[in-house]
Design a protein around this motif. Structure first.
Motif, PDB file in Angstrom:
ATOM      1  N   ARG A 147      -4.474   8.542  -8.588  1.00  0.00           N
ATOM      2  CA  ARG A 147      -4.310   7.045  -8.196  1.00  0.00           C
ATOM      3  C   ARG A 147      -4.061   6.045  -9.417  1.00  0.00           C
ATOM      4  O   ARG A 147      -3.288   5.084  -9.489  1.00  0.00           O
ATOM      5  CB  ARG A 147      -5.213   6.668  -7.188  1.00  0.00           C
ATOM      6  CG  ARG A 147      -5.104   5.162  -6.522  1.00  0.00           C
ATOM      7  CD  ARG A 147      -5.879   5.031  -5.371  1.00  0.00           C
ATOM      8  NE  ARG A 147      -7.259   4.928  -5.617  1.00  0.00           N
ATOM      9  CZ  ARG A 147      -7.909   4.240  -6.054  1.00  0.00           C
ATOM     10  NH1 ARG A 147      -7.446   3.069  -6.447  1.00  0.00           N
ATOM     11  NH2 ARG A 147      -9.350   4.395  -6.256  1.00  0.00           N
ATOM     12  N   TYR A 148      -5.177   6.079 -10.196  1.00  0.00           N
ATOM     13  CA  TYR A 148      -5.393   5.298 -11.660  1.00  0.00           C
ATOM     14  C   TYR A 148      -3.886   5.285 -12.335  1.00  0.00           C
ATOM     15  O   TYR A 148      -3.475   4.451 -12.844  1.00  0.00           O
ATOM     16  CB  TYR A 148      -6.484   5.719 -12.488  1.00  0.00           C
ATOM     17  CG  TYR A 148      -7.777   5.249 -11.968  1.00  0.00           C
ATOM     18  CD1 TYR A 148      -7.845   4.536 -10.549  1.00  0.00           C
ATOM     19  CD2 TYR A 148      -8.978   5.140 -12.598  1.00  0.00           C
ATOM     20  CE1 TYR A 148      -9.080   4.157 -10.143  1.00  0.00           C
ATOM     21  CE2 TYR A 148     -10.262   4.795 -12.049  1.00  0.00           C
ATOM     22  CZ  TYR A 148     -10.329   4.416 -10.808  1.00  0.00           C
ATOM     23  OH  TYR A 148     -11.448   3.816 -10.327  1.00  0.00           O
ATOM     24  N   GLU A 151      -1.081   3.426 -10.720  1.00  0.00           N
ATOM     25  CA  GLU A 151      -1.271   1.989 -10.710  1.00  0.00           C
ATOM     26  C   GLU A 151      -1.038   1.458 -12.318  1.00  0.00           C
ATOM     27  O   GLU A 151      -0.161   0.468 -12.331  1.00  0.00           O
ATOM     28  CB  GLU A 151      -2.630   1.361 -10.254  1.00  0.00           C
ATOM     29  CG  GLU A 151      -3.115   1.735  -8.816  1.00  0.00           C
ATOM     30  CD  GLU A 151      -4.340   1.503  -8.543  1.00  0.00           C
ATOM     31  OE1 GLU A 151      -5.155   0.411  -9.165  1.00  0.00           O
ATOM     32  OE2 GLU A 151      -5.211   2.097  -7.937  1.00  0.00           O
ATOM     33  N   THR A 206       2.551   9.111  -6.612  1.00  0.00           N
ATOM     34  CA  THR A 206       1.219   9.377  -6.485  1.00  0.00           C
ATOM     35  C   THR A 206       0.426   8.182  -5.654  1.00  0.00           C
ATOM     36  O   THR A 206      -0.824   8.359  -5.236  1.00  0.00           O
ATOM     37  CB  THR A 206       0.739   9.004  -8.096  1.00  0.00           C
ATOM     38  OG1 THR A 206       0.848   7.735  -8.505  1.00  0.00           O
ATOM     39  CG2 THR A 206       1.034  10.207  -8.888  1.00  0.00           C
ATOM     40  N   LEU A 207       1.004   6.981  -5.504  1.00  0.00           N
ATOM     41  CA  LEU A 207       0.168   6.049  -4.869  1.00  0.00           C
ATOM     42  C   LEU A 207       0.141   6.157  -2.935  1.00  0.00           C
ATOM     43  O   LEU A 207       1.265   6.751  -2.500  1.00  0.00           O
ATOM     44  CB  LEU A 207       0.523   4.625  -4.871  1.00  0.00           C
ATOM     45  CG  LEU A 207       0.271   4.232  -6.646  1.00  0.00           C
ATOM     46  CD1 LEU A 207       0.758   3.024  -7.037  1.00  0.00           C
ATOM     47  CD2 LEU A 207      -1.096   4.348  -6.977  1.00  0.00           C
ATOM     48  N   ASP A 208      -0.839   5.297  -2.659  1.00  0.00           N
ATOM     49  CA  ASP A 208      -0.997   5.692  -0.983  1.00  0.00           C
ATOM     50  C   ASP A 208       0.209   4.996  -0.519  1.00  0.00           C
ATOM     51  O   ASP A 208       0.704   3.793  -0.697  1.00  0.00           O
ATOM     52  CB  ASP A 208      -2.373   4.921  -0.537  1.00  0.00           C
ATOM     53  CG  ASP A 208      -3.466   5.697  -0.957  1.00  0.00           C
ATOM     54  OD1 ASP A 208      -3.220   6.740  -1.186  1.00  0.00           O
ATOM     55  OD2 ASP A 208      -4.631   5.012  -0.854  1.00  0.00           O
ATOM     56  N   GLY A 215      -4.296  -2.139   0.916  1.00  0.00           N
ATOM     57  CA  GLY A 215      -4.907  -1.583  -0.348  1.00  0.00           C
ATOM     58  C   GLY A 215      -5.951  -2.129  -1.099  1.00  0.00           C
ATOM     59  O   GLY A 215      -6.064  -1.722  -2.003  1.00  0.00           O
ATOM     60  N   HIS A 218      -5.285  -3.468  -4.655  1.00  0.00           N
ATOM     61  CA  HIS A 218      -4.678  -2.433  -5.568  1.00  0.00           C
ATOM     62  C   HIS A 218      -3.150  -2.222  -5.320  1.00  0.00           C
ATOM     63  O   HIS A 218      -2.605  -2.398  -4.190  1.00  0.00           O
ATOM     64  CB  HIS A 218      -5.395  -1.153  -5.605  1.00  0.00           C
ATOM     65  CG  HIS A 218      -6.770  -1.261  -6.344  1.00  0.00           C
ATOM     66  ND1 HIS A 218      -6.784  -0.903  -7.807  1.00  0.00           N
ATOM     67  CD2 HIS A 218      -8.015  -1.587  -5.852  1.00  0.00           C
ATOM     68  CE1 HIS A 218      -8.102  -0.839  -7.933  1.00  0.00           C
ATOM     69  NE2 HIS A 218      -8.785  -1.510  -6.908  1.00  0.00           N
ATOM     70  N   VAL A 220       0.139  -0.575  -4.176  1.00  0.00           N
ATOM     71  CA  VAL A 220       0.134   0.605  -3.197  1.00  0.00           C
ATOM     72  C   VAL A 220       1.859   1.099  -3.535  1.00  0.00           C
ATOM     73  O   VAL A 220       2.587   0.620  -4.153  1.00  0.00           O
ATOM     74  CB  VAL A 220      -0.091   0.334  -1.944  1.00  0.00           C
ATOM     75  CG1 VAL A 220      -1.390   0.009  -1.638  1.00  0.00           C
ATOM     76  CG2 VAL A 220       0.777  -0.862  -1.582  1.00  0.00           C
ATOM     77  N   LYS A 221       1.862   2.303  -2.949  1.00  0.00           N
ATOM     78  CA  LYS A 221       3.234   2.899  -2.908  1.00  0.00           C
ATOM     79  C   LYS A 221       4.487   1.826  -2.707  1.00  0.00           C
ATOM     80  O   LYS A 221       5.351   1.574  -3.490  1.00  0.00           O
ATOM     81  CB  LYS A 221       3.564   4.029  -2.112  1.00  0.00           C
ATOM     82  CG  LYS A 221       4.765   4.781  -2.115  1.00  0.00           C
ATOM     83  CD  LYS A 221       4.995   5.740  -1.173  1.00  0.00           C
ATOM     84  CE  LYS A 221       6.157   6.497  -1.034  1.00  0.00           C
ATOM     85  NZ  LYS A 221       6.420   7.713  -0.227  1.00  0.00           N
TER      86      LYS A 221
END
Lengths: 497, 1130
Positions: A147-148, A151, A206-208, A215, A218, A220-221
């Motif tokens: 996730r990191y 982002e 990789t992102l939600d 989110g 943060h 997000v996808k």
């Protein structure tokens, strides 16, 4: 040294003893080994860092924090003073020279600022990614790592998009640099685009797949998808403004994916920009957040009191009658929110000011005003307009195109556009809608460039405070002369400068 | 006055002296002085009709002397009468013998009586004074051409002597010029001694010690405290202006307590982050010139070359200023009080158009020229103001006049000094109250100092220097430049206050302005700072043997600084309608309080060995150790919302929005130093200095640096072949040469946060090589909590090491004709491995690390000349005067830099002076359309008649950035000063002219283009270009910041000649005659007038040419000062 002694020996001894004692006292008191070893008392040094998840969290925070740089966030309306939308009396980022067509390698302002701000952001991202790759990142579990990485690559992709859109070909830096490898040659424009898309694709992977509102602030996808859509649209047009259908097809597909995730236009246009209604707003796909008093901006002061950006009369008059966006976007001489009035303390050169991003509750605006409205970088209205644009270019003014466009118009209290327009008329309608809907969101300059109509539009501005001049070569800015000088011949200047 | 009443007391003195007197008999004045010892011995006596023979016998017994005379020639049987009183032997003999036509000659304790033939002897009395008209004791008073005849002055400066009536007296005193005074039948003489500028015995303070001026091998200049305090200014650095060639002091402004003084020794030596400021040592310990009371200064030495400075090694690359404070004099108790009251006015202010109607018409013309058709004054408004009789409602406001007023400045100084036994002390107190000529500015300073020294026994002396300073500065919170800008950025159409006392914003909404300065000042929107500096020094001096001395000093300097930044909410109203307009711009409401303290400690100790070998080889060796440690801490607190505008402390603020920050940093240094000197018969002089420094600022592998120097001198005038050549006009000729290395490590790392809401005051830290992570980039992910961000923001360079400055100096000291003194120095100063940020490419994306790279060179010439003379006869007899001058020039060159860097009006490029001006060349004003058509296109400008013409330097038919050229003037061609002193009878006069030639200043914004933030045009705009007035000097008028770029381009049009010559100071004093003063129970009483900056010759427009660097035209003005003062000594 032989001492010539002319007083008694025991006196002499006494003094020698005194000297020796004093010197040895000195030595004990201060000659301790670390007298000359002084380290910072309030800051960590590099070798003590990157040891825990908390370290990575704070480093990630600092990467988001860099987006708060006004050039990417609340200063973005200033991009529109480079266009037919406005005039910037304070010459922020050297806007006036750019409008007059005095764009040289030695120009300061945006020409230098964007270059430095982007690479500064890229460096922070590169350091983070390299630490993530290294063993030190073992403190993070795999999900967090992924996730990191997503982002950070979104943010790095954003910077490369800005470089690509401003300069075209620039050096491609994906690892931390030092003194020894600081001189870097340019990559090709295609490579810069490729890196931008690769970063965004990594983020998308990789992102939600959640809405931005869910989110926790943060990326997000869908944020990455929306930014990629913007990049594809920029890349789609060639030197003559002719779109590449392959790229537009990708854009259209991507737009459909975003449109299927659950974003919606906020019922009230202004709710997107006002602090009280931004959190959880269904239209916002990514915003740069602020929090007063300790993380505040000067936004209300800049636009409401100083008149940093002055809309031109032609923009004011471009709104159709009944368009609620006109009076929500532009103020006429004074800021007026239902009778709560603020008279700008500064000169208002065109008589118009920028109201779109102002906070009613903070009047009177001044130095004490601490603004915290988030800068909305990506919102659903742009996605709809981009989809309409791509679809119209690919397959003409279909019902899908009309639906997307009319959704925007309906909220603006305007009549729907009926079917039957030619592709060209629809193109003009979409472009006009995009200008008005997204006015002062920092996109107009790049839209004029990608459509290749900057010369037509800018060289025909009749109501500007400045005289406009846009030349073919300005589609790609020159690289800063200082960078050319420092590269000792390795970094090549863009053509025609 | 205490009387010495008995003979016995006198008799005890000096058997040894008398023996020595006999031994030295015949060797002229040393002997006569010895003989004088006897003559000065006193007795209380009274005789009536006594026999001379008996009287002489009594005197032989009383004084232990023996009279030798021939009874054939001297009739000793006659009777004589002595009036009652306390008399010296000399008085007694004169009274006794002169009427009898008997003369006498002293030879040891023998007194030979002779018959004087016809030549009338005269009892002459007199007093010898210094130039301050204070008594000078111990001055030799000799009868001209008569070996052995003479006396010396007593403590009151008085002497008496019996001499032939037509004789001349010669007065000699070490450090003063010899004077010959013909008696011309006078019986009372008042003699004023003049200091000898070429005094070779003068002792000069040098690094860790002193040196006789004659034996100096380096370039050292010395200024006495007395010369400094002539100027009625409050800062020591200002007082140094013009005093020393090669020491350039630029005072940026006359702002009280914040004069923005730049002090440079021999040019800008480096472009290093470590700076170009010289090292300032107060009594041997680093300090600030701002903290010293000028009245406490005994003298100032300026160490200019490497040889004299290298004993301070790494701190001394930019030269050293040594300040020595006054110690008490033994044997006297003096109370000294000085008062000075001065009126300050600005030297120059702009002439602005303050007639509202004229302002409005020009406003409209300028805006229309811009192309702005909105925001014009309607004609009826203009007429309203033009024809108004109510000048309150329709004013012609002169905001400069409102904000600037004459200021009364006063200083008081009280000094008490004295000494008894082996202890001497000097206690002083000073007070300055300096309000500014601009409202809202004030500085108060309180100084106290106590210097004491005491001999414990013959070998050990201890002492302490203790000083405390308090400085209170109050000024508008954004500083002087901003205050001036805001003052002129107002239209004359409204006054600062409405008639009902509320504060005004504007008269009309479309007007443009800056903040109302009267509202700022009256609501105390001020930055108030109080700082204390406490300087404690203790020293120990042990004479270990005749040849070996051990000296140590420990010092602590503690600085405490507290500032308050008060920003209340003050509503402003429309002047015409009275409606609320806006709140006063106070930069964000609230109260910020900053408190910092700095503790510096220094301990140094050295051994010094002196020896003389074979009678003519003088050798000395010195070896020492020093260490310094510094810690700085600060604390900042802020609250935003306050209950009212009266309670101005943090606790009176609301808790909702508050902020704090605090931090600390440390640095330390440790050093070893040494000196070897060799002196052969004061003819050949050689000196070697060495310093070895270690610093916490550098990484341990690169921490230590050695800084050696060598210097030598040849005193040509001491050579026997010169002495034998009979060149009586040649008093001194010395040739000097030196070479050495100095270091610099005083660099910090910039860790400024990018966050706009970081309250930290401290932005640089003394850890220049360290890889520091910065708190930056906080971010509120959830819009509720702020997460902390941490990032690396700069590259680090562990290899950082010393910056090195090498100085070669060749000098000549010449003294001729008993009064003409000349010093010339040539130098070349080269700084290399300069500590600076690397020229890092942007793609690295981090701030540049500090590196050692770059070379800068200054080459210069300094000359100081002085001529002193005393008129010995004629109508102006007793007039003594001196004239002097100094001139210095240097050439700066950037030898190695890297890629050139172009700034807004300057360029940094190898082979040229640092920051050479770089801009378009302005060559005139377009007069018509044809001329424009025939000329090269200027950028993308819409050029019109009346616009500036720039020169097409490269002939490509287009004016653009490629037409910028190098222009000189960043550094003056030369600087000079001319001084004069004269004293006659009780009057004294001194003056100093100071000048700068060939300096240019680039000015911008307010005061150049009119109507910036509404600022009125200067009156020269009445001569602006219009079709009817085809001016060739003033272009077409444009409006403010909206003015098109064509009028605001960086060009030589805005590069102003800032050369000037000004009467920096003139002082006229009157000292009351000493007999009158003594009757009043005083030692001295002097009244004086002192005027500063009374007139200036310059071509610089509008404001004062004496200012710091380039940039915004306006700044706090310099002061013209008229002051009167009084000095009393008890």
């Amino acid at each position: 040294m032989v001492l010539t002694c002319n007083f008694k020996l025991n006196t002499m001894k006494k003094y020698i003893l005194l000297v020796c004692t004093s010197i040895s006292l000195l030595s004990m008191g201060s000659c301790s080994k670390d007298f000359l070893d002084k380290d910072p008392l309030d800051r960590l040094t590099g070798d003590q860092y990157w040891k825990s998840k908390a370290d990575f969290d704070m480093a990630l925070t600092a990467i988001y924090g860099q987006l708060q740089n006004s050039i990417f966030s609340y200063g973005s309306p200033n991009w529109d003073v480079l266009t037919d939308n406005g005039y910037g009396q304070h010459n922020y980022n050297g806007s006036q020279g750019i409008v007059r067509g005095e764009i040289f390698p030695s120009s300061g302002g945006y020409i230098v600022d964007i270059y430095n701000a982007c690479y500064s952001g890229i460096a922070r991202a590169n350091i983070f990614l390299s630490k993530l790759d290294a063993n030190e990142g073992a403190v993070l579990d795999e999900g967090v790592r992924a996730r990191y990485e997503g982002e950070v690559r979104f943010i790095r992709g954003f910077y490369y998009y800005m470089l690509y859109a401003c300069y075209g070909a620039v050096p491609l830096i994906v690892e931390p640099l030092g003194l020894e490898n600081q001189i870097q040659a340019k990559a090709t424009e295609a490579e810069v685009l490729e890196q931008t898309l690769a970063d965004l694709d990594a983020a998308i992977t990789t992102l939600d797949p959640t809405l931005y509102a869910n989110g926790n602030g943060h990326i997000v996808k869908t944020s990455a998808q929306a930014l990629k859509l913007r990049v594809l649209l920029y890349a789609a047009y060639d030197e003559n403004g002719v779109p590449n259908t392959t790229v537009l097809s990708q854009a259209s597909t991507l737009a459909r994916e975003i449109m299927a995730t659950g974003y919606a236009l906020a019922p009230a246009f202004e709710s997107v920009f006002r602090d009280a209604t931004q959190e959880g707003n269904p239209e916002i796909i990514f915003s740069i957040k602020f929090l007063a008093p300790n993380n505040a901006t000067s936004m209300d002061q800049w636009y409401g009191d100083w008149a940093v950006v002055s809309p031109l009369p032609n923009l004011f008059n471009a709104f159709e009658s009944g368009d609620i966006r006109r009076d929500l976007t532009v103020f006429d001489k004074v800021v007026d929110f239902d009778g709560v009035i603020h008279r700008p303390s500064n000169n208002v050169p065109t008589g118009y000011g920028l109201k779109k991003f102002l906070t009613p509750g903070l009047i009177p605006y001044g130095y004490s005003t601490q603004s915290q409205q988030d800068w909305v970088m990506l919102r659903y209205a742009e996605v709809l307009l981009s989809f309409a644009e791509a679809e119209n270019e690919l397959s003409g003014p279909s019902q899908e195109v009309l639906d997307a466009l009319n959704a925007i118009r309906r909220r603006a209290n305007l009549q729907a556009i009926n079917a039957g327009l030619s592709k060209e008329s629809m193109r003009a309608a979409i472009r006009q809608e995009r200008r008005l809907e997204l006015a002062f969101e920092g996109l107009r300059y790049f839209d004029l460039k990608r459509w290749r109509i900057a010369e037509d539009v800018l060289n025909n501005v009749k109501d500007g405070v400045l005289s406009y001049r846009f030349e073919e070569r300005f589609y790609r800015w020159p690289l800063p002369q200082t960078e050319i000088d420092k590269s000792q011949g390795v970094l090549e200047q863009n053509p025609d400068y | 006055m205490e009387k010495k009443s008995t003979i016995i007391v006198v008799m005890r003195t000096g058997t040894l002296q008398l023996l020595m007197a006999v031994f030295l008999l015949g060797s002229t004045w040393a002997a006569s002085t010895r003989a004088q010892g006897i003559l000065n011995e006193r007795v209380t006596i009274s005789k009536k009709d006594a026999s001379l023979q008996i009287l002489l016998k009594e005197m032989e017994q009383t004084f232990g002397i023996h009279f030798i005379y021939s009874p054939a020639l001297i009739n000793v049987d006659q009777t004589v009468t002595i009036t009652a009183g306390d008399k010296s032997l000399e008085n007694l003999l004169d009274e006794l013998l002169i009427p009898l036509h008997v003369g006498y000659e002293v030879s040891g304790n023998n007194i030979v009586l002779k018959r004087t033939r016809g030549q009338k002897q005269l009892a002459i009395k007199g007093v010898v004074l210094d130039k301050d008209r204070l008594p000078l004791s111990g001055v030799s008073v000799l009868l001209k051409n008569t070996a052995g005849k003479g006396t010396s002055t007593n403590e009151a400066g008085a002497f008496s002597l019996s001499v032939p009536a037509n004789a001349s007296l010669v007065f000699r005193y070490v450090g003063y010029q010899e004077q010959t005074v013909p008696l011309n039948n006078r019986s009372f003489l008042e003699v004023v001694m003049i200091e000898d500028p070429a005094n070779l015995d003068e002792v000069i303070v040098v690094g860790y010690g002193t040196q006789k001026k004659a034996n100096l091998t380096g370039a050292v200049a010395s200024v006495s405290g007395e010369d400094l305090v002539k100027r009625p200014v409050t800062n020591v650095a200002s007082m140094l202006q013009g005093q020393v060639p090669g020491l350039r002091v630029v005072q940026n402004s006359g702002e009280p307590g914040n004069e923005g003084l730049s002090v440079r020794i021999r040019g800008q030596g480096t472009f290093s982050g470590a700076g170009s400021n010289p090292l300032v040592l107060i009594d041997g310990v680093e300090g600030s010139l701002n903290d010293v009371n000028p009245n406490d200064i005994e003298n100032v030495s300026v160490l200019k070359d490497a040889a004299s400075a290298s004993i301070y090694g790494s701190r001394a690359a930019n030269g050293v200023i040594l300040v020595t404070t006054k110690a008490g004099q033994s044997g006297s108790f003096v109370i000294d009080y000085t008062f000075n009251g001065a009126v300050h006015t600005p030297t120059r202010l702009f002439d602005l158009i303050t007639n509202s109607a004229e302002y409005m018409e020009l406003w409209n013309e300028a805006r229309l020229n811009n192309g702005n058709t909105a925001g014009l004054y309607p004609q009826e408004t203009i007429d309203l103001y033009r024809n108004a009789t109510d000048r309150v409602q329709y004013p012609n406001a002169d905001w400069l006049d409102i904000m600037f007023n004459p200021a009364f400045v006063q200083t008081h100084n009280l000094g008490i000094s004295g000494g008894t036994g082996g202890t001497h002390y000097n206690l002083s107190m000073g007070y300055i109250d300096q309000p500014g000529v601009m409202k809202g500015f004030e500085y108060k300073r309180y100084n106290a100092r106590f210097n004491i020294g005491s001999s414990i026994n013959d070998h050990i002396k201890i002492g302490a220097n203790i000083s405390v300073k308090q400085g209170d500065v109050s000024r508008p919170r954004q500083g002087a430049e901003d205050a001036f800008i805001a003052t002129i950025s107002q239209a004359p159409t409204y006054l600062p206050k409405l008639p009902d006392g509320r504060y005004a914003f504007k008269a009309y909404d479309f007007e443009s302005n800056n903040k109302n300065m009267l509202a700022i000042v009256e609501n105390e929107v001020l930055w108030k700072n109080r700082d204390y500096s406490v300087n404690l020094q203790g020293w120990l001096d042990v004479q270990l043997s005749k040849k070996l001395n051990w000296y140590s000093k420990a010092a602590i300097i503690a600085d405490f600084d507290k500032s308050k930044d008060w920003r209340p909410v003050v509503p402003l109203y429309n002047y015409q309608t009275g409606d609320f307009a806006t709140d006063l711009d106070v930069g964000g409401k609230g109260l910020g309080v900053n408190s910092s303290e700095n503790r510096y400690s220094n301990l140094f100790t050295y051994l010094k060995y002196d020896d003389l070998f074979a009678g003519s080889h003088q050798v000395s060796a010195q070896l020492g150790f020093s260490q310094e440690a510094n810690k700085h801490e600060y604390l900042y607190g802020y609250r935003r919302d306050f209950f009212n505008n009266d309670l101005q402390e943090l606790d009176a603020g609301g808790l909702a929005v508050q902020n704090s920050s605090g931090s600390a940093y440390e640095w330390s240094m440790r050093s070893f130093f040494g000196r070897l000197t060799y002196n052969y018969k004061e003819r050949y002089l050689l000196e070697v200095n060495m310093r070895y420094d270690g610093t916490s600022r550098l990484q341990s592998d690169h921490r230590w640096g050695a800084f050696p120097s060598v210097s030598g001198a040849w005193r040509v005038s001491e050579e026997s072949f010169v002495k034998n050549a009979g060149l009586s006009w040649l008093n001194n000729l010395k040739v000097r040469g030196s070479y050495g290395e100095l270091g610099n490590q005083n660099i910090n790392i910039d860790i400024r946060s990018s966050s706009p809401y970081q309250y930290a005051y401290q932005e640089t830290y003394p850890y220049p090589y360290q890889d520091i992570l910065n708190y930056t980039g906080n971010y509120p992910f959830d819009n509720a909590n702020l997460s902390t961000g941490v990032a690396q923001t700069a590259l680090a360079n562990q290899l950082l090491t010393w910056e090195t400055t090498k100085i070669a100096d060749i000098g000549l000291d010449l003294a001729v004709l008993n009064g003409l003194d000349l010093t010339i120095d040539w130098y070349r100063k080269t700084t290399s491995d300069i500590l600076r940020p690397s020229q890092l490419t942007g793609v690295v994306g981090l701030a540049a690390p500090n590196i050692n790279n770059g070379t800068m060179q200054n080459e210069g010439l300094e000359l100081a000349l002085r001529y002193s003379k005393r008129v010995q006869s004629g109508a102006l007899e007793g007039l003594s005067y001196s004239f002097g001058g100094n001139i210095d020039r240097f050439r700066n060159k950037l030898v190695q830099f890297g890629q050139r860097e172009i700034g807004s009006n300057t360029i940094k490029e190898e082979g040229r002076p640092w920051d050479t001006f770089y801009m378009l060349e302005w060559i005139g004003i377009f007069q018509n359309e044809e001329q424009i058509q025939a000329s090269p296109r200027q950028y993308n400008d819409d050029t019109k008649p009346g616009d500036l013409i720039f020169k097409d330097q490269n002939g490509d038919g287009v004016i653009d950035d490629d037409d910028r050229i190098y222009l000189g003037g960043q550094y003056p061609s030369f600087e000079y000063a001319i001084t004069g002193n004269a004293s006659w009878k009780n009057f004294d006069l001194s003056f100093m002219f100071q000048g700068v030639e060939g300096r240019k200043i680039y000015v911008a914004d307010w005061g150049t283009v009119p109507f910036i933030q509404g600022s009125p045009p200067t009156t020269d705009w009445r001569n602006r270009w219009t079709p009817e007035n085809p001016s060739t000097t003033m272009p077409r008028i444009y409006w403010g910041f909206d003015a098109p770029a064509k009028i605001r381009r960086t060009s030589s049009y805005y590069l102003q000649d800032a050369s000037y010559l000004r009467l920096k100071n003139i002082t006229i004093g009157y000292t009351f005659p000493i007999n009158l003063v003594e009757r009043m129970g005083l030692r001295k009483l002097r009244l004086f007038f002192s005027g500063d900056n009374l007139f200036t010759l310059t071509d610089y427009p509008g404001l004062d040419p004496e200012r710091g660097g380039n940039g915004v035209f306006v700044g706090y003005p310099q002061n013209k000062i008229y002051s009167f003062g009084l000095n009393v000594q008890f």
